[in-house]
Design an enzyme around this catalytic site. Structure first.
Site: not given
Ligand code: NPG
Length: 367
Positions: A135, A161-163, A188, A190, A213, A238, A262, A290
């Site tokens: 990610s 995966k791109l934010k 993703d 969020n 996502e 998510d 998760k 993750g």
């Molecule tokens: O590789 O663990 C990893 C990060 C994956 O993008 C990732 N996590 O929104 O899914 C998410 C994000 C996240 C990270 C969310 C940290 C909350 C805390």
């Protein structure tokens, strides 16, 4: 199983680079490890709540407080607390799933270690390695993004995966797709968009993404179903999926066709398995999310990701993607996969000297 005491250990783990999302930027992880001590075996769990309530309402100081004041006392008072009955002991504690997950995992780990069974076996793992994606947080520029993508692909990651967020979406995805026509790619958000952005999000459709996502708010489940009628890219949820029940409802109304699991978000590995099962019964594939975990949380996630309905690569990257020094022996990428631990329980434990070095505080809670 009798619990002698529970140690709440906070460790500070600098990330190799800042990880920016639509809800903030992190460059250090402040992690709470739960260490359960029993006469038969010790157990470890990692609490995934963030330093601030940006991803969800939970945050790490709050989790530690809830664990100490509300989750541990009923365990100490119970005759025989086990991973199977902790949920019943906590029915009067609403929410705080990440805190509950950390304690439940530590108890489950101790039980499994005591009987020599691995978490993978216990959950029903069907493979010994899991496919890994990576990610990528929101970087400063498109060239920087392309460099990062190329670097991770070079290391063997099998999915990117791109934010995304408003202002950093279509152009970034287009650039990555043009440079890498054949890779597995997903995004993703969020929760960063509104239903009114549906037509804009449909501009991602030509880029053959595996999924988008959590584009909309956590509580906007019905709006995701609306969005799914406008956008061709599969919708994955998510943050909205906090339980197996929530998964069943979201699937029933067509709000998602893929689910990110998760364990922290749903209250532990036992509920995570129920989410897996509900999705499987509905023909909805899942993948393992993750939360920038240390090796303690990663070990358990990798075991979960070995269940049959985990059909997409997870955000289960190798230790070195995050940290110069992991608290456990590092998870290493081999041909784009991580090996599922086979030792008892989660199969790994903190290395005592490293743990001591990373520890910022330590609290022992006794009955
Ligand atoms: O590789 O663990 C990893 C990060 C994956 O993008 C990732 N996590 O929104 O899914 C998410 C994000 C996240 C990270 C969310 C940290 C909350 C805390």
């Amino acid at each position: 199983m009798k619990i002698e005491n529970v140690e709440l250990i906070r460790i500070r783990m600098p990330l190799k680079g800042a990880f920016r999302t639509s809800f903030g930027s992190q460059s250090v992880r402040d992690i709470l490890l739960v260490h359960v001590v029993t006469p038969d075996a010790d157990g470890w769990g990692e609490c995934v709540s963030g330093e601030d309530p940006g991803y969800s309402s939970e945050y790490i100081d709050g989790s530690q407080d809830v664990i100490k004041r509300f989750l541990l006392p009923p365990l100490f008072a119970a005759e025989n607390p086990t991973s199977a009955n902790v949920a019943e002991l906590w029915t009067t504690v609403r929410g705080h799933r990440m805190a509950k997950a950390a304690v439940e995992t530590a108890i489950l780990d101790a039980e499994l270690r005591a009987r020599g069974e691995s978490l993978g076996e216990h959950l029903g793992a069907v493979r010994d390695r899991v496919d890994c994606g990576v990610s990528i947080g929101i970087p400063g520029s498109i060239p920087e993004l392309l460099d990062q993508v190329a670097g991770y692909l070079g290391q063997g990651y099998v999915r990117i995966k791109l934010k995304i967020e408003p202002g950093w979406d279509v152009e970034a995805v287009k650039a990555v797709r043009e440079a890498n026509p054949d890779i597995l790619l997903q995004v993703d958000a969020n929760q960063a968009y509104e239903l009114a952005d549906a037509r804009h999000l449909a501009k991602l459709d030509p880029f053959d993404l595996l999924l988008i996502e959590q584009p909309l708010g956590e509580e906007r489940v019905r709006d995701h179903a609306e969005l799914a009628r406008v956008v061709r890219t599969p919708i994955c949820l998510d943050e909205s999926i906090v339980s197996a029940h929530a998964a069943a409802e979201a699937i029933a109304i067509g709000a998602c066709s893929i689910v990110n699991i998760k364990p922290g978000r749903v209250g532990g590995y036992l509920e995570a398995r129920r989410v897996h099962d509900v999705c499987e019964a509905s023909g909805v594939p899942v993948w393992c999310g993750g939360m920038l975990e240390s090796g303690v949380g990663r070990a358990a996630n990798v075991a979960l990701a070995a269940l049959p309905n985990f059909r997409f690569p997870g955000d289960t990257s190798a230790s070195e993607r995050y940290f110069a020094q992991d608290v456990t022996p590092p998870f290493v990428l081999e041909d784009g996969t991580l090996r599922v631990p086979t030792g008892p329980g989660i199969g790994v434990a903190p290395i005592p000297e490293v743990l001591a070095e990373l520890t910022t505080s330590r609290e022992v809670v006794t009955p």
